[in-house]
Design a protein around this motif. Structure first.
Motif, short mmCIF file in Angstrom:
data_model
loop_
_atom_site.label_atom_id
_atom_site.label_comp_id
_atom_site.label_asym_id
_atom_site.label_seq_id
_atom_site.Cartn_x
_atom_site.Cartn_y
_atom_site.Cartn_z
N LEU A 1 23.72 -13.51 29.37
CA LEU A 1 24.11 -13.90 28.02
C LEU A 1 23.63 -12.89 26.99
O LEU A 1 24.22 -12.74 25.93
N ARG A 2 22.58 -12.20 27.33
CA ARG A 2 22.00 -11.23 26.41
C ARG A 2 22.75 -9.90 26.41
O ARG A 2 22.86 -9.22 25.40
N ASP A 3 23.28 -9.52 27.57
CA ASP A 3 23.91 -8.21 27.73
C ASP A 3 25.43 -8.31 27.74
O ASP A 3 26.00 -9.36 28.02
N THR A 4 26.06 -7.19 27.48
CA THR A 4 27.51 -7.11 27.65
C THR A 4 27.82 -7.11 29.14
O THR A 4 26.96 -6.82 29.98
N GLN A 5 29.08 -7.42 29.47
CA GLN A 5 29.48 -7.36 30.88
C GLN A 5 29.31 -5.95 31.43
O GLN A 5 28.92 -5.77 32.59
N ALA A 6 29.60 -4.94 30.61
CA ALA A 6 29.47 -3.56 31.07
C ALA A 6 28.05 -3.28 31.53
O ALA A 6 27.82 -2.61 32.56
N LYS A 7 27.07 -3.79 30.78
CA LYS A 7 25.68 -3.56 31.16
C LYS A 7 25.26 -4.47 32.30
O LYS A 7 24.58 -4.05 33.24
N PHE A 8 25.69 -5.73 32.25
CA PHE A 8 25.24 -6.71 33.24
C PHE A 8 25.75 -6.37 34.63
O PHE A 8 25.01 -6.47 35.61
N TYR A 9 27.00 -5.96 34.75
CA TYR A 9 27.58 -5.66 36.06
C TYR A 9 27.40 -4.20 36.47
O TYR A 9 27.55 -3.85 37.64
N GLY A 10 27.13 -3.35 35.49
CA GLY A 10 26.94 -1.94 35.80
C GLY A 10 25.50 -1.61 36.12
O GLY A 10 24.61 -2.47 36.05
N PRO A 11 25.22 -0.37 36.48
CA PRO A 11 23.85 0.04 36.80
C PRO A 11 22.93 -0.12 35.59
O PRO A 11 23.27 0.29 34.48
N HIS A 12 21.76 -0.71 35.81
CA HIS A 12 20.76 -0.84 34.76
C HIS A 12 19.43 -1.23 35.40
O HIS A 12 19.38 -1.85 36.46
#
Length: 723
Positions: free
Chosen positions: A521-532
């Motif tokens: 909920l805090r992150d965008t989908q790009a960040k949540f599903y991508g490498p981080h």
């Protein structure tokens, strides 16, 4: 003594009023001169506001042929010219509001002083305003201070200062405008209740006619309304409205503009207003109706994101020519409803259509099984289901497009590269998923990801990427993610090909909440599903488990069919202002999202879905589909949602069936009953309701249109040979 005191007080007030009038007309030196100069500045500013701030007008939205579909407004106003005021309306208004209108120069001085004295002594409020002064006051209330309650209060306060300022402005107006211009200006501004402003709108709303055709009793009713439109509302208070109309008729007789016999005859007539309520269009996209309302709402949302304010949109008097193809939208709506009833609880079925192109991606249709509207019991909603990120269940295996494109770009595979289709696959790169591989398998470490397939692929031999895209085994594409090394390239590819707003929302399809405790909920989908955070990302990304916009998914197909050129999906053909001048709309520029050769080859890789063995083959056969196309189906875990993204060179689109507004379990597809519903164990797939929706609409839309071939593949991205 009391009489004498009262007399002296009255004389003093008259002298005071005289001095103020003199100061208003003839500035003097000293302190009085300073005060007069300040007053002059205030008057000049107000006069400038009257000249520079135009009245709110109705904005009209049309389809791609220029036919109106909806109006947006705060004030329903249809401007008139001075030549459109007929004699009946002219003399009805003058007789009741300002008998000496054609004789004075903006101010009735005797009446103004009488009002000033009466108001200052605490007696009954006196008006004595001329039509010119009323024009000033109404312009301030309805235009300059519209939405400003403090300003509106000052514009109508009962004080000498306000009256004198109003008088000075009225005098200025009389030096600049003719009497007929002032009369027309007043009749364009004044309120007639219920968001109806101006005689043009009032004639239409009250009597379904135009100002030129108003009869004497009709004109008398409308002239009587301006004094107190709420109190004299003919639908709520017909007796008061009748009495007021008859008073106007009597004043016309007194003013020698109507014979008494005619007035008596008119008094005996009914009010004659349209039945029930005023005849005026809805003030928003409800006016576009249940079929075109979603498109209208997207137009509004798009322009707001492009920089227009809501106030500008609802008061600017724009003409917005949209890209809506009503015929295509009607076919899309019919096909969506054929698969899912509009009143089916919890289930939405949408279809979005976009024209490919290297300069523009025009949105052609935005349809849903549900109607656009406010009656929830009838299956209506005002959420833009076909365009917004409302499918929170995901689009399933349609996301394998992004993994494939990313691997092709990196040179890992081409569309004819051979691939394996194991029954199950254990990723040692990505985390998440069950701890054991079905049906049996060794215990897994917590950072491994294990997937299986939804069907039996044992009979497929010699599979390649093209075959895998058509048959959609999960294991093949998770393994392909492993070969890429992280989800980063696939996540980036989803954004580049078209999921711009989708990837910017969080995993619940909403604006990310920086204060949320959960990362999804805090992150965008790009960040949540991508490498981080030293993680390669989530391997489930290629299986399409995240919220998505149907329109953006359709635009992915449009980008592929445009040689890899992404353009924003636009619903705008042209915008002109109230004067007919073009208004530029700020839109993101088109960009070469991927190399043209990659896009063309990917299109060929996606060209077998409708053919024997492909996941949408049955839906294609049902309508005798015979055009070259691209297509990819998708179904999420437990059959909670399904999608079909597809396209031909002339048209791209995406159909989605998903839960909206509640409901537990998966979605069951019952083709015989043409009904889709939520049930404990779902059996819907992208090749069922979504594919049938797309093929059903496109077969009708493209009837009679030329058949076009897909582009030729680029050898650089074809691959082939041993794995």
């Amino acid at each position: 003594m009391r009489k004498a005191d009262g007399l002296f007080k009255l004389i003093g007030l008259c002298l005071l009023a005289g001095v103020l009038v003199a100061g208003m007309l003839f500035p003097v030196v000293g302190a009085a001169g300073v005060m007069s100069n300040q007053a002059s500045e205030t008057v000049e500013k107000t006069s400038s506001d009257l000249a520079d701030i135009p009245p709110p007008l109705v904005t009209t939205i049309t389809d791609n042929t220029g036919s109106p579909i909806a109006t947006l407004y705060e004030q329903y106003r249809l401007p008139i010219t001075e030549n459109q005021i007929n004699e009946a309306m002219k003399w009805a208004l003058v007789s009741v509001e300002d008998k000496r209108f054609y004789e004075h120069h903006g101010v009735d001085w005797q009446g103004t002083l009488r009002a000033a004295v009466s108001n200052s002594t605490g007696a009954d409020t006196q008006g004595a305003s001329t039509l010119t002064q009323q024009y000033v006051k109404n312009y301030l209330i309805n235009v300059v201070y519209r939405g400003d309650t403090v300003g509106q209060k000052k514009a109508q306060e009962q004080s000498i200062a306000r009256k004198l300022k109003e008088a000075r402005i009225a005098i200025q107006l009389e030096t600049k405008l003719t009497k007929q211009q002032i009369l027309a200006g007043y009749l364009n501004i004044v309120e007639f209740s219920r968001q109806i402003y101006g005689i043009g709108a009032a004639a239409h709303a009250y009597f379904d006619t135009t100002p030129e055709k108003l009869t004497v009793p009709q004109a008398a009713l409308l002239a009587g309304l301006v004094n107190n439109p709420i109190n004299n509302d003919p639908w709520k208070h017909p007796d008061k409205a009748t009495a007021r109309r008859n008073l106007v008729l009597d004043r016309m007789v007194d003013n020698k503009k109507l014979a008494k016999a005619d007035a008596d005859r008119f008094k005996a007539e009914p009010l004659g207003v349209v039945p029930d309520t005023p005849k005026k269009p809805p003030a928003n996209c409800i006016g576009a109706g249940p079929e075109d309302g979603f498109f209208c709402q997207y137009v509004e949302d798009y322009l707001l994101k492009s920089g227009l304010t809501r106030d500008q949109l609802y008061t600017g008097g724009y003409t917005i020519k949209s890209t809506l193809d009503k015929r295509a939208n009607s076919a899309a709506k019919a096909s969506a409803e054929a698969q899912v009833k509009k009143t089916q609880p919890y289930v939405a079925n949408t279809l979005s259509l976009v024209k490919p192109g290297k300069n523009r991606h025009e949105v052609v249709a935005l349809a849903a099984n549900r109607d656009y509207g406010q009656d929830q019991a009838a299956g209506q909603t005002t959420y833009t289901l076909p365009a917004g990120v409302y499918n929170t269940g995901g689009a399933g295996s349609t996301y394998k497009i992004f993994t494939t494109a990313a691997a092709m770009e990196k040179g890992i595979v081409g569309i004819y590269s051979p691939v394996d289709i194991p029954d199950s696959y254990t990723s040692r790169v990505f985390a998440g998923g069950p701890k054991t591989c079905p049906p049996t398998g060794p215990p897994l470490r917590s950072n491994w990801y294990c997937v299986g397939n939804a069907g039996d692929y044992s009979k497929i031999s010699g599979a390649n990427i093209q075959t895998a895209l058509a048959t959609s085994p999960n294991t093949t594409f998770v393994e392909l993610e492993d070969r890429i090394g992280s989800t980063g390239p696939a996540v980036d590819m989803a954004h580049r090909l078209g999921l711009r707003e989708t990837m910017a929302t969080n995993a619940a399809g909403r604006t990310p909440d920086p204060n949320a405790s959960k990362a999804e909920l805090r992150d965008t989908q790009a960040k949540f599903y991508g490498p981080h955070d030293n993680s390669p990302g989530l391997g489930s990304f290629t299986l399409g488990v995240s919220p998505v916009s149907g329109l953006e998914l359709a635009n992915v197909a449009a980008t592929i069919l445009s040689g890899g050129v992404w353009c924003p999906p636009t619903p705008i053909a042209a915008v002109t202002d109230r004067n007919g001048k073009p208004v530029p709309v700020k839109e993101a520029p088109c960009e070469q999202a991927v190399p043209e050769g990659l896009a063309n080859t990917l299109a060929v890789g996606l060209s077998k879905d409708d053919q024997t063995g492909g996941t949408s083959a049955a839906a294609a056969r049902a309508v005798n589909w015979d055009r070259p196309m691209i297509g990819k189906t998708g179904t999420t875990q437990l059959n909670a949602s399904a999608a079909f993204v597809a396209g031909i060179p002339q048209m791209a689109g995406a159909a989605m069936t998903f839960k909206f507004g509640g409901g537990q379990g998966g979605i069951c597809d019952a083709q015989v009953q043409n009904e889709v519903h939520v049930c404990p164990t779902g059996n819907i797939f992208g090749g069922r309701a979504p594919a049938r929706t797309w093929f059903g609409a496109m077969k009708n839309i493209m009837e009679g249109q030329p058949v076009m071939d897909l582009p030729q593949p680029d050898p650089q991205y074809m691959g082939g040979g041993a794995r």
